[in-house]
Write an enzyme that holds these catalytic residues in place. Structure first.
Site, PDB file in Angstrom:
ATOM      1  N   HIS A   1     -12.498  -8.376  20.077  1.00 41.32           N
ATOM      2  CA  HIS A   1     -13.152  -9.677  19.963  1.00 41.32           C
ATOM      3  C   HIS A   1     -12.945 -10.440  21.120  1.00 41.32           C
ATOM      4  CE1 HIS A   1     -14.048 -13.357  17.688  1.00 41.32           C
ATOM      5  NE2 HIS A   1     -13.359 -14.131  18.463  1.00 41.32           N
ATOM      6  N   CYS A   2     -14.370 -11.037  21.716  1.00 45.55           N
ATOM      7  CA  CYS A   2     -14.474 -11.485  22.798  1.00 45.55           C
ATOM      8  C   CYS A   2     -14.274 -12.867  22.876  1.00 45.55           C
ATOM      9  CB  CYS A   2     -15.623 -10.879  23.722  1.00 45.55           C
ATOM     10  SG  CYS A   2     -15.941 -11.457  25.451  1.00 45.55           S
ATOM     11  N   ILE A   3     -13.422 -13.643  23.397  1.00 49.69           N
ATOM     12  CA  ILE A   3     -13.186 -15.031  23.355  1.00 49.69           C
ATOM     13  C   ILE A   3     -14.260 -15.896  24.347  1.00 49.69           C
ATOM     14  CG2 ILE A   3     -10.713 -15.043  22.874  1.00 49.69           C
ATOM     15  CD1 ILE A   3     -10.186 -15.734  25.800  1.00 49.69           C
TER      16      ILE A   3
END
Length: 422
Positions: A189-191
């Site tokens: 999951h890429c912030i």
């Protein structure tokens, strides 16, 4: 301090920081200080900040930090997206304000203004595509197609159901607690994107990394070229100065120290922009290289973590099995020294993880070590963990750039061609 020394220290610290974050947990660097540095930069830094907050603010400090960390890293929010857009927009504005007005210069035509803006807009386009595209959400309509795409390997993945989504969980998929959905071939999951990176949007994530690294490299190269050309046009290389320490007449071309001091005084914003884009380009290029390595090896970031945990568990199990075998051989040879504390020494540790295979049971046997065992099965070596999902460089890349084609082909081969595979 000497400007040249400052630049060298800055560059060295930046490269060490990138290497530590990317390779600090790699087995190749196990006997180097990198693992400890990686811990200090990640878990150690977090623990230190929490401890400092506890001393300064009592129990409210760590609670506030935990809330901020949960908001930024464990909940879907656009804060880091806004940060990236702010950085991109600020850099474009700064180039329009400080770099582009110096054009044209000898060897640097005016059209770099247009290409620079176009490169920034291309980076923005891929950022929006990666942020708002579906990463490969698993739904009741397409779960059968995803189940047919990858088999369970019995090592990292086994047949099970997602408790949250109440759907069968295909191999290589994972439920993202931040997005609250199961994602096919979840990488992470890429912030920065406020979105998961999975089977369906990995190509856009790669395009975003490539375009960001390219625009940073382009900005740094353009800034450096503009500085050199403007210095040459102003004939600054032949400008004479008085040395501040000796009082002697010196020229700018005599030393890089004079060059950096002169650039800092006359081209401060231009020099800062050049260094910032170069540093950002190094960081993004490092992450891009690591992501390309994982793709070529048929791995995801989540799988690398799982394999590391499993290898560590197997290493501990090997050590426990070795101790048990040595104790059993000693007992079989008539050595009676194993009476005291023999239960703890001879207890086998179960291998946490998935898949079949025999597992030593710490509660098995009523006689403890009083009776020698001869059925101890050797465990697989941790370094020899197979990767069943590495299908070769060409197929690995094809699955990244044409995910829906391979998903439809898998569904058709499994007899589910009529079911929705998108």
């Amino acid at each position: 301090m000497d400007p040249l020394l400052i630049l060298a220290l800055y560059t060295g610290a930046l490269l060490l920081f990138i290497l530590t974050l990317l390779c600090g947990e790699n087995e190749l660097f196990a006997r180097t200080p990198l693992p400890k540095m990686h811990y200090l930069l990640t878990e150690g830094a977090g623990s230190g900040i929490a401890s400092l907050a506890r001393r300064c603010c009592g129990q409210r400090g760590p609670a506030l930090l935990a809330t901020v960390a949960e908001l930024c890293c464990e909940r879907s929010n656009p804060a880091v997206q806004v940060l990236f857009l702010t950085l991109l927009g600020s850099c474009l504005w700064a180039y329009c304000r400080f770099i582009f007005p110096l054009l044209p210069l000898p060897g640097i035509p005016t059209w770099h203004k247009a290409t620079g803006a176009a490169a920034a807009l291309l980076c923005l386009s891929f950022f929006l595509l990666a942020s708002f595209s579906d990463p490969g959400t698993i739904t009741p309509a397409n779960v059968s197609a995803h189940l047919a795409l990858y088999p369970w390997d019995g090592l990292l993945y086994e047949e099970k159901e997602c408790w949250t989504c109440s759907l069968p969980r295909p191999a290589r998929s994972k439920h993202c607690a931040t997005c609250n959905r199961c994602v096919a071939k979840l990488d992470h999951h890429c912030i920065w994107l406020n979105n998961c990176v999975g089977l369906a949007n990995m190509r856009w994530f790669l395009a975003f990394l490539i375009s960001t690294a390219a625009v940073c490299a382009y900005g740094a190269a353009l800034g450096l070229a503009v500085l050199r050309a403007d210095l040459a046009e102003q004939d600054s290389w032949n400008t004479a100065f008085l040395h501040p320490d000796t009082g002697e007449v010196v020229y700018l071309a005599d030393s890089w120290r004079f060059v950096l001091a002169y650039l800092s005084a006359r081209y401060g914003p231009q020099l800062a922009l050049t260094f910032f884009t170069a540093a950002a380009g190094w960081i993004v290029t490092g992450f891009l290289g690591y992501q390309l390595y994982l793709i070529c090896a048929g791995l995801t970031t989540a799988e690398v973590h799982k394999r590391r945990v499993l290898a560590s568990s197997l290493a501990l199990a090997h050590e426990a099995q070795g101790v048990e075998q040595r104790v059993q051989r000693a007992l079989a040879g008539g050595d009676g020294s194993g009476g005291t504390g023999s239960n703890s020494a001879g207890t086998a540790t179960q291998v946490p993880g998935r898949g079949g295979g025999a597992r030593p049971d710490p509660r098995a046997g009523s006689g403890g070590l009083q009776q020698a065992r001869t059925d101890i099965q050797p465990l697989p070596q941790p370094a020899a963990l197979p990767n069943f999902y590495d299908r070769g460089l060409r197929r690995n890349l094809a699955e990244i750039f044409f995910p829906r084609h391979h998903l439809r082909a898998a569904a058709t081969a499994a007899g589910g061609g009529a079911q929705k595979a998108d």
